[in-house]
Scaffold this motif. Structure first.
Motif, PDB file in Angstrom:
ATOM      1  N   TYR A  40      -4.900   1.488   5.097  1.00 40.76           N
ATOM      2  CA  TYR A  40      -4.715   1.336   6.538  1.00 40.76           C
ATOM      3  C   TYR A  40      -4.346  -0.109   6.893  1.00 40.76           C
ATOM      4  O   TYR A  40      -3.509  -0.347   7.760  1.00 40.76           O
ATOM      5  N   ALA A  41      -4.952  -1.063   6.226  1.00 45.04           N
ATOM      6  CA  ALA A  41      -4.730  -2.476   6.547  1.00 45.04           C
ATOM      7  C   ALA A  41      -3.274  -2.889   6.387  1.00 45.04           C
ATOM      8  O   ALA A  41      -2.784  -3.744   7.125  1.00 45.04           O
ATOM      9  N   ARG A  42      -2.571  -2.290   5.436  1.00 46.95           N
ATOM     10  CA  ARG A  42      -1.165  -2.661   5.221  1.00 46.95           C
ATOM     11  C   ARG A  42      -0.350  -2.343   6.474  1.00 46.95           C
ATOM     12  O   ARG A  42       0.368  -3.198   6.987  1.00 46.95           O
ATOM     13  N   GLU A  43      -0.449  -1.127   6.968  1.00 50.21           N
ATOM     14  CA  GLU A  43       0.297  -0.742   8.172  1.00 50.21           C
ATOM     15  C   GLU A  43      -0.148  -1.577   9.379  1.00 50.21           C
ATOM     16  O   GLU A  43       0.656  -2.020  10.177  1.00 50.21           O
ATOM     17  N   TYR A  44      -1.444  -1.796   9.484  1.00 50.13           N
ATOM     18  CA  TYR A  44      -1.990  -2.576  10.595  1.00 50.13           C
ATOM     19  C   TYR A  44      -1.432  -4.004  10.572  1.00 50.13           C
ATOM     20  O   TYR A  44      -0.956  -4.520  11.584  1.00 50.13           O
ATOM     21  N   GLN A  55     -11.765  -9.575  14.812  1.00 49.89           N
ATOM     22  CA  GLN A  55     -11.645  -8.251  15.434  1.00 49.89           C
ATOM     23  C   GLN A  55     -10.643  -7.381  14.678  1.00 49.89           C
ATOM     24  O   GLN A  55     -10.851  -6.175  14.536  1.00 49.89           O
ATOM     25  N   ASP A  56      -9.568  -7.983  14.172  1.00 50.00           N
ATOM     26  CA  ASP A  56      -8.615  -7.217  13.368  1.00 50.00           C
ATOM     27  C   ASP A  56      -9.304  -6.634  12.127  1.00 50.00           C
ATOM     28  O   ASP A  56      -9.045  -5.490  11.742  1.00 50.00           O
ATOM     29  N   GLU A  57     -10.155  -7.424  11.490  1.00 52.35           N
ATOM     30  CA  GLU A  57     -10.875  -6.934  10.308  1.00 52.35           C
ATOM     31  C   GLU A  57     -11.746  -5.731  10.678  1.00 52.35           C
ATOM     32  O   GLU A  57     -11.785  -4.729   9.952  1.00 52.35           O
ATOM     33  N   ILE A  58     -12.423  -5.811  11.816  1.00 47.56           N
ATOM     34  CA  ILE A  58     -13.250  -4.683  12.274  1.00 47.56           C
ATOM     35  C   ILE A  58     -12.368  -3.471  12.570  1.00 47.56           C
ATOM     36  O   ILE A  58     -12.700  -2.332  12.200  1.00 47.56           O
ATOM     37  N   GLY A  63     -10.290   1.843  11.110  1.00 50.49           N
ATOM     38  CA  GLY A  63      -9.049   2.564  10.841  1.00 50.49           C
ATOM     39  C   GLY A  63      -9.039   3.202   9.464  1.00 50.49           C
ATOM     40  O   GLY A  63      -8.596   4.352   9.310  1.00 50.49           O
ATOM     41  N   GLN A  64      -9.528   2.473   8.459  1.00 52.94           N
ATOM     42  CA  GLN A  64      -9.574   3.036   7.103  1.00 52.94           C
ATOM     43  C   GLN A  64     -10.521   4.228   7.058  1.00 52.94           C
ATOM     44  O   GLN A  64     -10.200   5.263   6.463  1.00 52.94           O
ATOM     45  N   LEU A  65     -11.680   4.104   7.706  1.00 51.41           N
ATOM     46  CA  LEU A  65     -12.632   5.220   7.724  1.00 51.41           C
ATOM     47  C   LEU A  65     -12.023   6.447   8.399  1.00 51.41           C
ATOM     48  O   LEU A  65     -12.147   7.573   7.894  1.00 51.41           O
ATOM     49  N   ALA A  66     -11.361   6.250   9.527  1.00 55.02           N
ATOM     50  CA  ALA A  66     -10.775   7.372  10.273  1.00 55.02           C
ATOM     51  C   ALA A  66      -9.637   8.020   9.480  1.00 55.02           C
ATOM     52  O   ALA A  66      -9.521   9.258   9.444  1.00 55.02           O
ATOM     53  N   LEU A  67      -8.805   7.218   8.866  1.00 54.28           N
ATOM     54  CA  LEU A  67      -7.692   7.748   8.085  1.00 54.28           C
ATOM     55  C   LEU A  67      -8.205   8.600   6.925  1.00 54.28           C
ATOM     56  O   LEU A  67      -7.730   9.716   6.687  1.00 54.28           O
ATOM     57  N   GLU A  68      -9.192   8.079   6.230  1.00 56.97           N
ATOM     58  CA  GLU A  68      -9.769   8.807   5.105  1.00 56.97           C
ATOM     59  C   GLU A  68     -10.418  10.118   5.564  1.00 56.97           C
ATOM     60  O   GLU A  68     -10.192  11.178   4.963  1.00 56.97           O
ATOM     61  N   ALA A  69     -11.204  10.051   6.631  1.00 59.27           N
ATOM     62  CA  ALA A  69     -11.862  11.258   7.148  1.00 59.27           C
ATOM     63  C   ALA A  69     -10.841  12.291   7.607  1.00 59.27           C
ATOM     64  O   ALA A  69     -11.023  13.499   7.399  1.00 59.27           O
ATOM     65  N   GLY A  70      -9.759  11.834   8.214  1.00 61.58           N
ATOM     66  CA  GLY A  70      -8.732  12.747   8.690  1.00 61.58           C
ATOM     67  C   GLY A  70      -7.952  13.423   7.578  1.00 61.58           C
ATOM     68  O   GLY A  70      -7.477  14.547   7.731  1.00 61.58           O
ATOM     69  N   MET A  71      -7.834  12.748   6.449  1.00 60.37           N
ATOM     70  CA  MET A  71      -7.052  13.299   5.341  1.00 60.37           C
ATOM     71  C   MET A  71      -7.894  14.099   4.360  1.00 60.37           C
ATOM     72  O   MET A  71      -7.360  14.953   3.645  1.00 60.37           O
ATOM     73  N   GLN A  72      -9.187  13.860   4.306  1.00 61.70           N
ATOM     74  CA  GLN A  72     -10.038  14.520   3.311  1.00 61.70           C
ATOM     75  C   GLN A  72      -9.932  16.048   3.343  1.00 61.70           C
ATOM     76  O   GLN A  72      -9.879  16.667   2.279  1.00 61.70           O
ATOM     77  N   PRO A  73      -9.859  16.700   4.512  1.00 58.71           N
ATOM     78  CA  PRO A  73      -9.758  18.164   4.506  1.00 58.71           C
ATOM     79  C   PRO A  73      -8.491  18.697   3.831  1.00 58.71           C
ATOM     80  O   PRO A  73      -8.443  19.863   3.440  1.00 58.71           O
ATOM     81  N   GLN A  74      -7.478  17.860   3.673  1.00 59.21           N
ATOM     82  CA  GLN A  74      -6.228  18.283   3.035  1.00 59.21           C
ATOM     83  C   GLN A  74      -6.256  18.116   1.510  1.00 59.21           C
ATOM     84  O   GLN A  74      -5.328  18.534   0.829  1.00 59.21           O
ATOM     85  N   ALA A  75      -7.308  17.505   0.992  1.00 59.37           N
ATOM     86  CA  ALA A  75      -7.379  17.211  -0.437  1.00 59.37           C
ATOM     87  C   ALA A  75      -7.632  18.470  -1.259  1.00 59.37           C
ATOM     88  O   ALA A  75      -8.297  19.405  -0.814  1.00 59.37           O
ATOM     89  N   ASN A  76      -7.103  18.445  -2.459  1.00 56.51           N
ATOM     90  CA  ASN A  76      -7.285  19.527  -3.422  1.00 56.51           C
ATOM     91  C   ASN A  76      -8.243  19.038  -4.509  1.00 56.51           C
ATOM     92  O   ASN A  76      -7.811  18.484  -5.513  1.00 56.51           O
ATOM     93  N   LYS A  77      -9.511  19.164  -4.295  1.00 57.07           N
ATOM     94  CA  LYS A  77     -10.590  18.779  -5.213  1.00 57.07           C
ATOM     95  C   LYS A  77     -10.793  17.272  -5.358  1.00 57.07           C
ATOM     96  O   LYS A  77     -11.915  16.815  -5.491  1.00 57.07           O
ATOM     97  N   THR A  84     -10.280   0.728  -0.395  1.00 55.10           N
ATOM     98  CA  THR A  84     -11.375   1.185   0.465  1.00 55.10           C
ATOM     99  C   THR A  84     -11.674   0.056   1.443  1.00 55.10           C
ATOM    100  O   THR A  84     -11.106  -1.025   1.353  1.00 55.10           O
ATOM    101  N   PHE A  85     -12.626   0.307   2.319  1.00 52.91           N
ATOM    102  CA  PHE A  85     -12.962  -0.750   3.275  1.00 52.91           C
ATOM    103  C   PHE A  85     -13.734  -1.898   2.635  1.00 52.91           C
ATOM    104  O   PHE A  85     -14.015  -2.901   3.292  1.00 52.91           O
ATOM    105  N   ILE A  86     -14.007  -1.842   1.339  1.00 53.91           N
ATOM    106  CA  ILE A  86     -14.575  -3.009   0.655  1.00 53.91           C
ATOM    107  C   ILE A  86     -13.612  -4.188   0.795  1.00 53.91           C
ATOM    108  O   ILE A  86     -14.028  -5.341   0.840  1.00 53.91           O
ATOM    109  N   THR A  87     -12.316  -3.880   0.886  1.00 53.40           N
ATOM    110  CA  THR A  87     -11.342  -4.965   1.038  1.00 53.40           C
ATOM    111  C   THR A  87     -11.585  -5.754   2.317  1.00 53.40           C
ATOM    112  O   THR A  87     -11.335  -6.958   2.357  1.00 53.40           O
ATOM    113  N   VAL A  88     -12.071  -5.085   3.365  1.00 53.48           N
ATOM    114  CA  VAL A  88     -12.391  -5.801   4.607  1.00 53.48           C
ATOM    115  C   VAL A  88     -13.490  -6.820   4.332  1.00 53.48           C
ATOM    116  O   VAL A  88     -13.422  -7.962   4.791  1.00 53.48           O
ATOM    117  N   LYS A  89     -14.492  -6.435   3.558  1.00 58.19           N
ATOM    118  CA  LYS A  89     -15.562  -7.367   3.208  1.00 58.19           C
ATOM    119  C   LYS A  89     -15.004  -8.543   2.401  1.00 58.19           C
ATOM    120  O   LYS A  89     -15.295  -9.698   2.694  1.00 58.19           O
TER     121      LYS A  89
END
Length: 180
Positions: A40-44, A55-58, A63-77, A84-89
């Protein structure tokens, strides 16, 4: 007996700048016939006209959490995550000397099943969003420390070309053999 479907296993592809995370993520998603979550950070950051603020880091964290949560239902196993958001840290610690509290609070609550830590053995590739070509060893050490602090299940992936991809597939296949 009821047929139960195992939950989605989350694989995080992480590491310092210019280690091939996005390319690896796309490759693994294709190999395992699933999807991958982009960074997410790359596009941002592509939309920013000034260096990222606190504030951008927050914003990138949420954004990374939302993107991941939104895509998880489409995953195949498997859900392959390009970082991950560890990069923000890591970036917040580097740029501001500390990390947003919400990031610190969530780190232990949101583990990934397997982290593939991509080694710095690839040549550096210039990119307008990359900042620290001379600090690759430093950031590799930071990744080790962050993953160890989380008691994370991780494998270091090294090599060039097919060797690198084969190492990542072998690490995931080994993980899947023992995953419950």
């Amino acid at each position: 007996m009821e047929n139960t479907v195992s939950p989605i296993k989350k694989i995080a592809v992480v590491g310092p700048e210019s280690t091939g995370k996005s390319t690896m993520s796309a490759y693994l998603a294709k190999h395992y016939q699933t999807i991958w979550v982009p960074e997410y950070a790359r596009e941002y950051c592509e939309k920013l006209t000034e260096p990222p603020t606190w504030q951008d880091e927050i914003n990138m964290f949420y954004g990374q959490l939302a993107l991941e949560a939104g895509m998880q239902p489409q995953a195949n196993k498997l859900l392959i995550c390009d970082t991950t958001f560890i990069t923000v840290k890591i970036w917040s610690d580097q740029m501001f000397g500390s990390s947003p509290q919400e990031v610190l609070d969530e780190l232990p609550k949101r583990p990934y099943d397997l982290y593939l830590l991509l080694n710095i053995d690839l040549p550096w590739e210039e990119d307008p969003l990359r900042d620290f070509p001379e600090m690759r060893e430093h950031f590799m050490d930071v990744w080790y420390k962050e993953l160890d602090a989380l008691n994370a299940n991780y494998k270091v992936i090294s090599g060039i070309g097919p060797e690198r991809y084969q190492g990542a597939v072998a690490a995931i296949d080994d993980f899947l053999k023992t995953a419950v």
